[in-house]
Write a protein that holds these residues in place. Sequence first.
Motif, PDB file in Angstrom:
ATOM      1  N   THR A   5       2.376 101.374  -4.030  1.00 48.19           N
ATOM      2  CA  THR A   5       2.517 100.253  -3.107  1.00 48.19           C
ATOM      3  C   THR A   5       3.846 100.304  -2.365  1.00 48.19           C
ATOM      4  OG1 THR A   5       1.087  98.852  -4.452  1.00 48.19           O
ATOM      5  CG2 THR A   5       2.590  97.750  -2.950  1.00 48.19           C
ATOM      6  N   GLN A   6       4.906 100.560  -3.115  1.00 47.37           N
ATOM      7  CA  GLN A   6       6.219 100.667  -2.467  1.00 47.37           C
ATOM      8  C   GLN A   6       6.226 101.812  -1.465  1.00 47.37           C
ATOM      9  OE1 GLN A   6       8.533 101.228  -6.008  1.00 47.37           O
ATOM     10  NE2 GLN A   6       9.118  99.066  -6.172  1.00 47.37           N
ATOM     11  N   ARG A  51       2.214 112.202  -9.984  1.00 49.22           N
ATOM     12  CA  ARG A  51       1.859 110.819 -10.230  1.00 49.22           C
ATOM     13  C   ARG A  51       1.704 110.570 -11.724  1.00 49.22           C
ATOM     14  NH1 ARG A  51      -3.057 109.633  -6.126  1.00 49.22           N
ATOM     15  NH2 ARG A  51      -3.467 111.826  -6.546  1.00 49.22           N
ATOM     16  N   ARG A  68       1.581 107.151 -14.920  1.00 48.62           N
ATOM     17  CA  ARG A  68       1.543 105.742 -15.253  1.00 48.62           C
ATOM     18  C   ARG A  68       2.948 105.150 -15.321  1.00 48.62           C
ATOM     19  NH1 ARG A  68      -3.394 103.523 -17.590  1.00 48.62           N
ATOM     20  NH2 ARG A  68      -4.508 103.430 -15.617  1.00 48.62           N
ATOM     21  N   SER A  69       3.046 103.920 -14.883  1.00 44.91           N
ATOM     22  CA  SER A  69       4.317 103.220 -15.017  1.00 44.91           C
ATOM     23  C   SER A  69       4.424 102.630 -16.411  1.00 44.91           C
ATOM     24  CB  SER A  69       4.401 102.103 -13.977  1.00 44.91           C
ATOM     25  OG  SER A  69       5.452 101.226 -14.303  1.00 44.91           O
ATOM     26  N   THR A 115       6.403 103.180  -6.831  1.00 45.86           N
ATOM     27  CA  THR A 115       4.978 102.924  -7.013  1.00 45.86           C
ATOM     28  C   THR A 115       4.257 103.250  -5.709  1.00 45.86           C
ATOM     29  OG1 THR A 115       5.014 100.635  -6.236  1.00 45.86           O
ATOM     30  CG2 THR A 115       5.558 101.013  -8.552  1.00 45.86           C
ATOM     31  N   ASP A 164       4.440  98.577 -15.903  1.00 49.35           N
ATOM     32  CA  ASP A 164       3.197  97.941 -15.475  1.00 49.35           C
ATOM     33  C   ASP A 164       2.089  98.984 -15.523  1.00 49.35           C
ATOM     34  OD1 ASP A 164       1.064  96.799 -14.132  1.00 49.35           O
ATOM     35  OD2 ASP A 164       2.326  95.758 -12.679  1.00 49.35           O
ATOM     36  N   ALA A 181       0.274 100.172 -12.404  1.00 49.01           N
ATOM     37  CA  ALA A 181       0.976 100.882 -11.337  1.00 49.01           C
ATOM     38  C   ALA A 181       1.046 102.387 -11.579  1.00 49.01           C
ATOM     39  CB  ALA A 181       2.375 100.320 -11.189  1.00 49.01           C
ATOM     40  N   THR A 182       1.120 103.113 -10.498  1.00 52.54           N
ATOM     41  CA  THR A 182       1.306 104.557 -10.525  1.00 52.54           C
ATOM     42  C   THR A 182       2.695 104.872  -9.989  1.00 52.54           C
ATOM     43  OG1 THR A 182      -1.039 104.982 -10.152  1.00 52.54           O
ATOM     44  CG2 THR A 182       0.485 106.752  -9.619  1.00 52.54           C
ATOM     45  N   LEU A 183       3.460 105.608 -10.769  1.00 52.49           N
ATOM     46  CA  LEU A 183       4.786 105.994 -10.295  1.00 52.49           C
ATOM     47  C   LEU A 183       4.723 107.385  -9.678  1.00 52.49           C
ATOM     48  CD1 LEU A 183       7.273 104.734 -13.027  1.00 52.49           C
ATOM     49  CD2 LEU A 183       6.826 103.827 -10.758  1.00 52.49           C
TER      50      LEU A 183
END
Lengths: 157, 157
Positions: A42-43, A70, A72-73, A40, A76, A79-81
């Motif tokens: 954030t990670q 990029r 969608r997760s 993600t 969640d 979140a962006t994967l």
Amino acid sequence: MEAVSLLQHQVEQQLRAEGDLSYVQFQLLARLATSHGRMTMTQLADGVVYSRSGLTYQAGLLEEAGLITRGRSPDDDRATLVTVTDKGRALFDRVLPGHVQVTRRMLFDPLADDELERLGDIMSRVRDHMRAQPPRSAARGNRGLGPAARAKAAPRE
Amino acid sequence: MEAVSLLQHQVEQQLRAEGDLSYVQFQLLARLATSHGRMTMTQLADGVVYSRSGLTYQAGLLEEAGLITRGRSPDDDRATLVTVTDKGRALFDRVLPGHVQVTRRMLFDPLADDELERLGDIMSRVRDHMRAQPPRSAARGNRGLGPAARAKAAPRE
DNA sequence: TATTGTTATACTCTATAACTATA
DNA sequence: TATAGTTATAGAGTATAACAATA
């Protein structure tokens, strides 16, 4: 600090010359190329960038260059994967040897084995200590990027 | 590198908050406040900045803020002599304690005395080694700022 | 010719605030 | 109500190239 500045400068020169990458971009790419799956935003940001928008900006550049993707997760929807593309991996592989070479020539070569080991030990401990430091200003609207990001201080004016 | 990044970030926060200074500006001020007399732009730049214009820009800001003064050198009419003003010294004195405190808290505290000493030894040697490294691209029109500056590489595009 | 420094300019990067959308 | 991420925007900083002036 001067040694670090010289090292950073040389590293940036090499990355720019051989891969047209900034050091931040290289770090992001390295994280993705080294990790197995997707991450993600954030990670991905953790320890590299100090603001969300900064990462969005850099990710935008990397995506535009076709180095990452990029999406969608599924777990969640907020979140962006992020995923490395083959092109991204290829670029990382192409740039890495030069990076290692510069690092070696600038930092490792003048040190004896035990010194290098000690340096690693010391700086690892310092890093852990810094990460554990309480942020100076725990401002609101500024969480979710790890200790580094949370250390961000008040607005300028 | 992560430890360094965290340290730099914290240091910049403190300098910005307590003195509205960037780290580069702090370094320039520190050089001038620490040295006895005046310095030329070239001397001032050494090890801090990688381009002439960058220093001119920063010196312009510092002068505008009343922290330094620039004037012709009597020895060499090409050179500019830079001097700290009383205000500049005062600001440096005001910011320094916080800087020391941050540095101590982040970097020194987690280390034993002998480790800190070793770190100093190691990084000093690394710095000397880096300074002695031959520049990768010894491009013309790019001399006079010391080894660090000479390491500057080819234009981007 | 080489060196010192400045200027004009373009560009990169970062950060704040406001916003959307989902948990 | 909190979290994930984006966007708009503004500002700081850097570097190249061209330039003027002096050694």
